[in-house]
Design a protein around this motif. Structure first.
Motif, PDB file in Angstrom:
ATOM      1  N   TYR A 140      31.764  32.165  62.473  1.00 36.72           N
ATOM      2  CA  TYR A 140      30.528  32.457  61.747  1.00 36.72           C
ATOM      3  C   TYR A 140      30.805  32.950  60.323  1.00 36.72           C
TER       4      TYR A 140
ATOM      5  N   GLY B 217      37.027  47.969  53.828  1.00 35.13           N
ATOM      6  CA  GLY B 217      35.942  48.363  52.923  1.00 35.13           C
ATOM      7  C   GLY B 217      34.584  48.016  53.510  1.00 35.13           C
ATOM      8  N   ALA B 218      33.534  48.393  52.776  1.00 38.16           N
ATOM      9  CA  ALA B 218      32.182  48.210  53.311  1.00 38.16           C
ATOM     10  C   ALA B 218      31.514  46.936  52.823  1.00 38.16           C
ATOM     11  N   ASN B 219      32.044  46.355  51.758  1.00 39.13           N
ATOM     12  CA  ASN B 219      31.393  45.165  51.212  1.00 39.13           C
ATOM     13  C   ASN B 219      31.746  43.918  52.008  1.00 39.13           C
ATOM     14  N   PRO B 220      30.830  42.935  52.047  1.00 39.89           N
ATOM     15  CA  PRO B 220      31.127  41.680  52.750  1.00 39.89           C
ATOM     16  C   PRO B 220      32.318  40.975  52.101  1.00 39.89           C
TER      17      PRO B 220
ATOM     18  N   LEU C  56      28.103  33.712  57.226  1.00 44.17           N
ATOM     19  CA  LEU C  56      27.711  35.074  56.863  1.00 44.17           C
ATOM     20  C   LEU C  56      28.964  35.858  56.507  1.00 44.17           C
ATOM     21  N   PRO C  57      29.153  36.189  55.210  1.00 41.57           N
ATOM     22  CA  PRO C  57      30.354  36.946  54.847  1.00 41.57           C
ATOM     23  C   PRO C  57      30.463  38.213  55.702  1.00 41.57           C
TER      24      PRO C  57
ATOM     25  N   GLU D 131      34.085  51.845  62.127  1.00 44.19           N
ATOM     26  CA  GLU D 131      34.648  52.723  61.100  1.00 44.19           C
ATOM     27  C   GLU D 131      36.115  52.385  60.830  1.00 44.19           C
TER      28      GLU D 131
ATOM     29  N   ASP E 184      31.041  41.815  57.327  1.00 45.12           N
ATOM     30  CA  ASP E 184      31.271  43.206  56.981  1.00 45.12           C
ATOM     31  C   ASP E 184      31.322  43.986  58.284  1.00 45.12           C
ATOM     32  N   TYR E 185      31.662  45.246  58.180  1.00 45.19           N
ATOM     33  CA  TYR E 185      31.913  46.044  59.385  1.00 45.19           C
ATOM     34  C   TYR E 185      30.673  46.208  60.265  1.00 45.19           C
ATOM     35  N   HIS E 186      29.496  45.964  59.690  1.00 43.23           N
ATOM     36  CA  HIS E 186      28.250  46.244  60.417  1.00 43.23           C
ATOM     37  C   HIS E 186      27.649  44.997  61.059  1.00 43.23           C
TER      38      HIS E 186
ATOM     39  N   GLY F 204      31.929  39.903  45.943  1.00 46.77           N
ATOM     40  CA  GLY F 204      31.525  39.550  47.310  1.00 46.77           C
ATOM     41  C   GLY F 204      31.015  38.121  47.412  1.00 46.77           C
TER      42      GLY F 204
ATOM     43  N   PRO G 115      33.698  37.337  51.617  1.00 41.37           N
ATOM     44  CA  PRO G 115      33.348  35.924  51.837  1.00 41.37           C
ATOM     45  C   PRO G 115      34.529  35.106  52.332  1.00 41.37           C
TER      46      PRO G 115
ATOM     47  N   ASP H 221      31.216  50.916  48.936  1.00 48.27           N
ATOM     48  CA  ASP H 221      32.204  50.588  47.904  1.00 48.27           C
ATOM     49  C   ASP H 221      31.683  50.965  46.517  1.00 48.27           C
TER      50      ASP H 221
ATOM     51  N   LYS I 233      36.028  49.415  58.634  1.00 49.12           N
ATOM     52  CA  LYS I 233      35.595  49.805  57.294  1.00 49.12           C
ATOM     53  C   LYS I 233      36.723  50.490  56.536  1.00 49.12           C
TER      54      LYS I 233
ATOM     55  N   GLU J 185      23.980  44.008  63.970  1.00 46.27           N
ATOM     56  CA  GLU J 185      22.807  43.189  63.660  1.00 46.27           C
ATOM     57  C   GLU J 185      22.575  42.132  64.742  1.00 46.27           C
TER      58      GLU J 185
ATOM     59  N   GLN K 247      24.435  31.593  50.935  1.00 45.23           N
ATOM     60  CA  GLN K 247      23.765  30.643  51.829  1.00 45.23           C
ATOM     61  C   GLN K 247      22.940  29.615  51.045  1.00 45.23           C
TER      62      GLN K 247
END
Lengths: 342, 449
Positions: free
Chosen positions: A254, A153-156, A258-259, A146, A261-263, B306, A158, B62, A149, A267, B276
């Motif tokens: 990495y 922000g929440a978006n990936p 893989l762009p 959190e 993001d906070y999550h 993004g 890049p 977002d 985030k 995974e 990718q």
């Protein structure tokens, strides 16, 4: 043949990430006996150190152009990165190589985060049941997510690999295949080599230094090492820091794949725990072996030919193997006898 | 002895009639109000409460934040504050700039977390506890369908935000649900001819599809329209939501004989799979003597940000783009930009429009009662909200308007300048029979909640 090789390469780079995360998890479990559910968050934090380095390197000088207006009537901003203004071509090189350059920042930052985590929170849970450890570290992971985030922000976001590694390598040429038949992204190949290098360094450190010998001894019999007058606690704090560095490096490198993001840590975390269980709780070679093995198997299971026979197998293969290993060899592939068997 | 017969003279009759008429006014008023209280959350005070249910956490946070900004701006404009935005261009408008039906507009917010169960719980809380009379928002078709169904059951209006699956106004449509956003059927009809023109009619497509209602809907629509133009579908593979690393799904594409990859992904999945695919050299590849192409049927500017460089030159469709040059879009961009310092997304535009349309329907109906609002919205034709002439079709509560086909811009002038409109497909080419997508609107629900 080329499809087979492609999936094999896929498995290797994915396995590299699994192995690096699982290695850190196993280090923490083997030495401190802690089940660290915040380890995925450390992977994510490493990735965001790389993002921060990139943001710092691309900090821009903003000049307002009063002659041009935005659609909402404000002057248009003209942005120039400071680093390019100050350092010219070298500045552009730094921006282009921001991901590898971020390793310089990842090591001290992750060491600090690891030590603060261990001293501030984790050590109070050494003697508590595993369920308490899982709850507190899981909670910590959510807090860290959190925080990230809130700031990013929440978006990936890049991140680019250096321009010279942006394309794909013609791997097929090495196997005598016609040009262009088997291409594989350069950065994924580099990630696999990087993972192998980090694993080799950690093993060499534990195997060939006195410091590492004490840690290995502590992993086998903590009480006896303590009775010999060695401050095992301090060493274990450092081990936690090393585990954090390994996870952080895995995450930072990495980011072009893989762009981040906070999550992203969550995974990987679940899969990495399965890797640790399959490899054997507390076994470092087991974690590495299982990481690569499961990565490769997961890739093969998603081949069209395999899925035509066993639909959906790619989604369950890792868990299926974990179930088989737990039923037939509860200690894991290279686990010590007695661990998870009572 | 008194005569029991009722004898009424003329004077008594007039007196009685006048008394009866005087009494009937409050009685009728009482009866009308008593009837009006039969619907859920009838506003009784000086305010009317709207519920904005958006993803405030999770992968679409977002996008949810942008939707919330638009809702707040719409409320501001409805209450007569700010520059009025698209209220100045919207026609025919019954809005007066003093709230809705003389009541000030207030709002509550909820977090859908992009999960159907969390979204339903949050909407239920806003209806039961906060007395919201209308629910809007959402950034996922799964969520929209779940909340729409709840609103139907509870008797409040649902003005859907960003939801693109055919099912929202198809097999899962409801009498209380309305969608302004376009759907996959329209995307297919608008995008396929542009793809055929750009890439030819002899193409072999490989689909990677998000494994839920929207993905299936999108895959079906793109297949239907591209195959009608001569394309062949080599394979369609379902990918789990939030797969992260798509390499294992992308590598089989390279050896499949396909020369087009269609990514039926949205949000984070789209960013990851597209990035990718480009890393795997797909855009540099020659297959069947043709340049390999990637298509992303549903675009969003936030997602394009993004994907970064990878989005350049990729074709897709969008409900609205902030660079549209019509007066309504310009008014909205100006208003939103002044308020927040950056342009609105398509999600923001659809949420703003939905709030305005709901308020206008209440004014037209002269009531907040769902029966009146639904009647006012059904078949309502309007203009001046950024999409040109638009109609809320009565048969399925789907808005019909022109569809934008866009391409990732090769040379962006700013970080928001990411999409280039390549075609505006007229409404007539994307319209279909309501019965084609099935479903049943069901009845109006006027029960108290």
């Amino acid at each position: 043949m080329d499809a087979f090789l492609l999936q094999f390469l896929n498995g290797l780079d994915k396995g590299g990430a699994y192995a690096l995360i699982a290695l850190g998890l196993t280090l923490a479990f083997g030495t401190l006996g802690i089940v660290n559910f915040a380890h995925g968050a450390l992977f994510m934090l490493g990735a965001f150190v790389a993002v921060s380095v990139n943001k710092l390197l691309t900090l821009e000088k903003v000049v307002l152009d009063p002659t041009r207006k935005t659609p909402w009537g404000e002057p248009v901003e003209i942005r120039t990165p400071y680093v390019e203004t100050w350092l010219g071509d070298f500045g552009r090189f730094l921006v282009d190589w921001s991901v590898p350059v971020s390793i310089i920042a990842v090591i001290p930052v992750m060491l600090l985060i690891g030590v603060v985590m261990e001293r501030g929170l984790i050590r109070h849970f050494y003697r508590r049941p595993h369920a308490d450890q899982i709850l507190v570290t899981f909670g910590l992971a959510i807090v860290l997510q959190e925080i990230v985030k809130h700031f990013f922000g929440a978006n990936p976001i890049p991140q680019s690999a250096p321009a010279m590694f942006a394309g794909s390598a013609d791997v097929g040429a090495l196997f005598g295949l016609p040009p262009g038949t088997l291409v594989y992204p350069w950065w994924r190949l580099i990630y696999f080599l990087f993972a192998a290098l980090v694993i080799a360094i950690v093993f060499a450190f534990l195997q060939f230094t006195t410091w590492g010998m004490v840690v290995r001894a502590g992993m086998r019999d903590r009480e006896t090492v303590g009775l010999l007058g060695i401050n095992i606690r301090r060493r274990f704090t450092t081990v936690f820091g090393i585990a954090a560095i390994v996870a952080g490096l895995a995450g930072a490198m990495y980011t072009p794949i893989l762009p981040p993001d906070y999550h992203m840590g969550m995974e990987f975390l679940v899969l990495s725990f399965v890797v640790v269980v399959v490899g054997g709780m507390g076994s470092l070679p087991g974690a590495v072996l299982a990481g690569f093995l499961l990565g490769v198997l997961q890739s093969f299971s998603s081949m069209t030919e395999v899925k035509a026979i066993l639909p959906g197998i790619d989604q369950i293969i890792i868990y299926l193997i974990a179930v088989i290993v737990l039923l037939t060899r509860p200690r894991g592939l290279l686990g010590r006898k007695g661990v998870m068997e009572d | 002895m008194r005569n029991d017969k009722l004898i009424i003279n003329r004077r008594q009759l007039i007196r009685g009639a006048a008394g009866g008429a005087a009494l009937s006014v409050p009685i009728l008023h009482f009866v009308r109000e008593a009837y009006a209280e039969q619907y859920c959350n009838m506003p009784t005070g000086k305010e009317v409460v709207l519920g904005f249910n958006v993803p405030q956490t999770g992968a679409y946070a977002d996008e949810g934040a942008d939707e919330l900004r638009a809702f707040k701006l719409a409320v501001k404009h409805l209450n007569g504050e700010g520059d009025g935005g698209m209220l100045n261009t919207f026609k025919p408008s019954a809005l007066k700039g003093n709230g809705v039906l003389g009541k000030k507009v207030a709002f509550v917010t909820g977090d859908t977390q992009t999960k159907s169960d969390a979204a339903r719980a949050s909407a239920k809380r806003m209806i039961e506890k906060d007395k919201a009379i209308m629910i809007s928002g959402g950034s996922s078709s799964g969520v929209a369908i779940a909340v729409q169904s709840l609103c139907q059951d509870m008797g409040v209006i649902f003005m859907a935000g960003l939801t693109h699956s055919n099912d929202t106004t198809g097999k899962d449509k409801r009498k209380h649900g309305f969608r302004h956003f376009f759907n996959t059927e329209m995307t297919g009809a608008a995008l396929a001819p542009v793809l055929a023109k750009e890439y030819g009619t002899d193409r072999k497509a490989y689909h990677l599809t998000a494994d839920y209602t929207w993905g299936w809907s999108q895959e079906g629509s793109i297949k239907k329209y591209t195959e009608a133009l001569g394309w062949k579908t080599v394979k369609a593979v379902r990918t789990p939501l939030g797969a992260g690393d798509f390499s294992q799904y992308l590598t089989p594409v390279l050896n499949s004989g396909a020369d087009v990859l269609v990514l039926n992904h949205y949000g984070k999945d789209m960013v990851n799979s597209l990035t990718q695919a480009v890393q795997f050299g797909m855009r540099d590849k020659q297959v069947n003597g043709k340049q390999f192409q990637i298509v992303v049927p549903l675009f969003s500017r936030l997602m394009a940000q993004g994907a970064g460089e990878a989005i350049k030159g990729i074709y897709g469709s969008t409900n609205w783009n902030w660079q549209m040059t019509d007066e309504a879009s310009k008014a909205f961009v100006k208003s939103f930009g002044k308020e927040y310092g950056f342009p609105p997304s398509q999600a923001a535009q659809t949420c703003y429009v939905q709030t305005i349309l709901y308020a206008n329907a209440c004014e037209m109906a002269g009531t907040f009662a769902p029966a009146g609002v639904i009647k006012a919205l059904e078949g309502f034709k309007f203009d001046g909200l950024g999409n040109g002439p638009t109609e809320y079709r009565a048969a399925d509560h789907q808005c019909f308007k022109d569809v934008l086909v866009v391409k990732g811009k090769e040379k962006p002038a700013s970080k928001y300048d990411l999409l280039e409109v390549v075609d505006i497909t007229p409404r007539s080419k994307v319209e279909y029979e309501a019965k084609m997508l099935g479903g049943d609107l069901g009845p109006v629900n006027m029960k108290p909640c």
